[in-house]
Design a protein around this motif. Sequence first.
Motif, PDB file in Angstrom:
ATOM      1  N   LEU A  68       0.835  -1.190   0.000  1.00  0.00           N
ATOM      2  CA  LEU A  68       0.000   0.000   0.000  1.00  0.00           C
ATOM      3  C   LEU A  68       0.875   1.247   0.000  1.00  0.00           C
ATOM      4  O   LEU A  68       2.023   1.223   0.419  1.00  0.00           O
ATOM      5  N   GLU A  69       0.299   2.314  -0.524  1.00  0.00           N
ATOM      6  CA  GLU A  69       0.956   3.624  -0.503  1.00  0.00           C
ATOM      7  C   GLU A  69       0.782   4.211   0.892  1.00  0.00           C
ATOM      8  O   GLU A  69      -0.296   4.119   1.473  1.00  0.00           O
ATOM      9  N   THR A  70       1.853   4.789   1.431  1.00  0.00           N
ATOM     10  CA  THR A  70       1.741   5.409   2.750  1.00  0.00           C
ATOM     11  C   THR A  70       2.041   6.906   2.712  1.00  0.00           C
ATOM     12  O   THR A  70       2.034   7.556   3.742  1.00  0.00           O
ATOM     13  N   ASN A  71       2.289   7.446   1.537  1.00  0.00           N
ATOM     14  CA  ASN A  71       2.616   8.864   1.408  1.00  0.00           C
ATOM     15  C   ASN A  71       1.336   9.690   1.293  1.00  0.00           C
ATOM     16  O   ASN A  71       0.990  10.198   0.230  1.00  0.00           O
ATOM     17  N   PHE A  72       0.607   9.783   2.421  1.00  0.00           N
ATOM     18  CA  PHE A  72      -0.672  10.479   2.442  1.00  0.00           C
ATOM     19  C   PHE A  72      -0.753  11.428   3.621  1.00  0.00           C
ATOM     20  O   PHE A  72      -0.127  11.207   4.651  1.00  0.00           O
ATOM     21  N   SER A  73      -1.612  12.427   3.486  1.00  0.00           N
ATOM     22  CA  SER A  73      -1.956  13.282   4.622  1.00  0.00           C
ATOM     23  C   SER A  73      -2.894  12.501   5.548  1.00  0.00           C
ATOM     24  O   SER A  73      -3.460  11.479   5.156  1.00  0.00           O
ATOM     25  N   ALA A  74      -3.078  13.010   6.754  1.00  0.00           N
ATOM     26  CA  ALA A  74      -3.978  12.356   7.714  1.00  0.00           C
ATOM     27  C   ALA A  74      -5.399  12.257   7.148  1.00  0.00           C
ATOM     28  O   ALA A  74      -6.062  11.222   7.273  1.00  0.00           O
ATOM     29  N   ASN A  75      -5.867  13.317   6.516  1.00  0.00           N
ATOM     30  CA  ASN A  75      -7.216  13.299   5.954  1.00  0.00           C
ATOM     31  C   ASN A  75      -7.361  12.251   4.853  1.00  0.00           C
ATOM     32  O   ASN A  75      -8.385  11.572   4.764  1.00  0.00           O
ATOM     33  N   THR A  76      -6.341  12.131   4.028  1.00  0.00           N
ATOM     34  CA  THR A  76      -6.397  11.145   2.952  1.00  0.00           C
ATOM     35  C   THR A  76      -6.356   9.730   3.521  1.00  0.00           C
ATOM     36  O   THR A  76      -7.050   8.845   3.022  1.00  0.00           O
ATOM     37  N   VAL A  77      -5.576   9.510   4.573  1.00  0.00           N
ATOM     38  CA  VAL A  77      -5.539   8.191   5.219  1.00  0.00           C
ATOM     39  C   VAL A  77      -6.950   7.783   5.647  1.00  0.00           C
ATOM     40  O   VAL A  77      -7.391   6.661   5.382  1.00  0.00           O
ATOM     41  N   VAL A  78      -7.671   8.695   6.280  1.00  0.00           N
ATOM     42  CA  VAL A  78      -9.037   8.395   6.714  1.00  0.00           C
ATOM     43  C   VAL A  78      -9.919   8.075   5.512  1.00  0.00           C
ATOM     44  O   VAL A  78     -10.676   7.092   5.518  1.00  0.00           O
ATOM     45  N   ARG A  79      -9.807   8.874   4.444  1.00  0.00           N
ATOM     46  CA  ARG A  79     -10.614   8.631   3.242  1.00  0.00           C
ATOM     47  C   ARG A  79     -10.310   7.269   2.629  1.00  0.00           C
ATOM     48  O   ARG A  79     -11.222   6.549   2.211  1.00  0.00           O
ATOM     49  N   VAL A  80      -9.033   6.915   2.568  1.00  0.00           N
ATOM     50  CA  VAL A  80      -8.646   5.631   1.973  1.00  0.00           C
ATOM     51  C   VAL A  80      -9.184   4.472   2.816  1.00  0.00           C
ATOM     52  O   VAL A  80      -9.727   3.505   2.282  1.00  0.00           O
ATOM     53  N   ILE A  81      -9.062   4.575   4.130  1.00  0.00           N
ATOM     54  CA  ILE A  81      -9.606   3.521   5.003  1.00  0.00           C
ATOM     55  C   ILE A  81     -11.116   3.402   4.789  1.00  0.00           C
ATOM     56  O   ILE A  81     -11.655   2.293   4.693  1.00  0.00           O
ATOM     57  N   GLU A  82     -11.797   4.530   4.684  1.00  0.00           N
ATOM     58  CA  GLU A  82     -13.235   4.505   4.436  1.00  0.00           C
ATOM     59  C   GLU A  82     -13.563   3.807   3.115  1.00  0.00           C
ATOM     60  O   GLU A  82     -14.529   3.039   3.024  1.00  0.00           O
ATOM     61  N   GLN A  83     -12.758   4.050   2.087  1.00  0.00           N
ATOM     62  CA  GLN A  83     -12.981   3.396   0.796  1.00  0.00           C
ATOM     63  C   GLN A  83     -12.787   1.885   0.917  1.00  0.00           C
ATOM     64  O   GLN A  83     -13.534   1.108   0.315  1.00  0.00           O
ATOM     65  N   VAL A  84     -11.783   1.468   1.674  1.00  0.00           N
ATOM     66  CA  VAL A  84     -11.519   0.034   1.848  1.00  0.00           C
ATOM     67  C   VAL A  84     -12.674  -0.609   2.624  1.00  0.00           C
ATOM     68  O   VAL A  84     -13.158  -1.688   2.259  1.00  0.00           O
ATOM     69  N   ILE A  85     -13.130   0.055   3.674  1.00  0.00           N
ATOM     70  CA  ILE A  85     -14.259  -0.457   4.459  1.00  0.00           C
ATOM     71  C   ILE A  85     -15.481  -0.647   3.552  1.00  0.00           C
ATOM     72  O   ILE A  85     -16.146  -1.686   3.584  1.00  0.00           O
ATOM     73  N   GLU A  86     -15.753   0.366   2.724  1.00  0.00           N
ATOM     74  CA  GLU A  86     -16.900   0.296   1.822  1.00  0.00           C
ATOM     75  C   GLU A  86     -16.730  -0.815   0.789  1.00  0.00           C
ATOM     76  O   GLU A  86     -17.657  -1.566   0.502  1.00  0.00           O
ATOM     77  N   LYS A  87     -15.523  -0.927   0.233  1.00  0.00           N
ATOM     78  CA  LYS A  87     -15.242  -1.929  -0.803  1.00  0.00           C
ATOM     79  C   LYS A  87     -15.525  -3.344  -0.299  1.00  0.00           C
ATOM     80  O   LYS A  87     -16.000  -4.197  -1.037  1.00  0.00           O
ATOM     81  N   TYR A  88     -15.243  -3.567   0.984  1.00  0.00           N
ATOM     82  CA  TYR A  88     -15.429  -4.910   1.542  1.00  0.00           C
ATOM     83  C   TYR A  88     -16.757  -5.064   2.282  1.00  0.00           C
ATOM     84  O   TYR A  88     -16.981  -6.061   2.971  1.00  0.00           O
ATOM     85  N   GLY A  89     -17.643  -4.077   2.143  1.00  0.00           N
ATOM     86  CA  GLY A  89     -19.006  -4.214   2.633  1.00  0.00           C
ATOM     87  C   GLY A  89     -19.192  -4.027   4.127  1.00  0.00           C
ATOM     88  O   GLY A  89     -20.208  -4.449   4.685  1.00  0.00           O
ATOM     89  N   TYR A  90     -18.224  -3.387   4.771  1.00  0.00           N
ATOM     90  CA  TYR A  90     -18.376  -3.126   6.204  1.00  0.00           C
ATOM     91  C   TYR A  90     -19.026  -1.770   6.432  1.00  0.00           C
ATOM     92  O   TYR A  90     -19.059  -0.917   5.540  1.00  0.00           O
ATOM     93  N   ASP A  91     -19.495  -1.550   7.641  1.00  0.00           N
ATOM     94  CA  ASP A  91     -20.143  -0.302   8.014  1.00  0.00           C
ATOM     95  C   ASP A  91     -19.088   0.710   8.452  1.00  0.00           C
ATOM     96  O   ASP A  91     -18.214   0.392   9.255  1.00  0.00           O
ATOM     97  N   ARG A  92     -19.189   1.927   7.956  1.00  0.00           N
ATOM     98  CA  ARG A  92     -18.249   3.002   8.321  1.00  0.00           C
ATOM     99  C   ARG A  92     -18.229   3.223   9.837  1.00  0.00           C
ATOM    100  O   ARG A  92     -17.223   3.639  10.399  1.00  0.00           O
ATOM    101  N   ALA A  93     -19.327   2.912  10.506  1.00  0.00           N
ATOM    102  CA  ALA A  93     -19.408   3.102  11.958  1.00  0.00           C
ATOM    103  C   ALA A  93     -18.438   2.175  12.711  1.00  0.00           C
ATOM    104  O   ALA A  93     -18.175   2.393  13.888  1.00  0.00           O
ATOM    105  N   GLU A  94     -17.892   1.172  12.019  1.00  0.00           N
ATOM    106  CA  GLU A  94     -16.933   0.253  12.640  1.00  0.00           C
ATOM    107  C   GLU A  94     -15.566   0.910  12.856  1.00  0.00           C
ATOM    108  O   GLU A  94     -14.707   0.355  13.507  1.00  0.00           O
ATOM    109  N   LEU A  95     -15.355   2.091  12.264  1.00  0.00           N
ATOM    110  CA  LEU A  95     -14.057   2.758  12.302  1.00  0.00           C
ATOM    111  C   LEU A  95     -14.094   3.983  13.206  1.00  0.00           C
ATOM    112  O   LEU A  95     -14.965   4.837  13.059  1.00  0.00           O
TER     113      LEU A  95
END
Length: 102
Positions: A68-95
């Motif tokens: 994975l790419e790690t050269n991100f701002s804090a805000n982008t890290v959160v967005r990327v994690i949210e995209q991964v959660i969504e991609k795998y069908g989990y609820d954003r509230a889990e994060l």
Amino acid sequence: MLKLFGESYDVDTCADTLTTAVTQILRDADDQELITEIEGRKRSYFVTEGQQSELVKPRKIPDTDLYLETNFSANTVVRVIEQVIEKYGYDRAELEIFTEET
């Protein structure tokens, strides 16, 4: 600190937060390579082994053949994690991500 699926993880950096979250999401995933479909406007965020030279600051995802790419701002890290959660069908509230003021 990162809280995901009810488990808490001590993380020190944005890169650690991203790596830990992605590792936990992929732990039980049937198709780990589905994550490579998540891309930015100009570059990939996740690549298979052998393609990590495409990333600015690659980090191996433990127990996978993925990087994975790690050269991100804090805000982008959160967005990327949210995209991964969504991609795998989990609820954003889990994060939950907690930051400490220094």
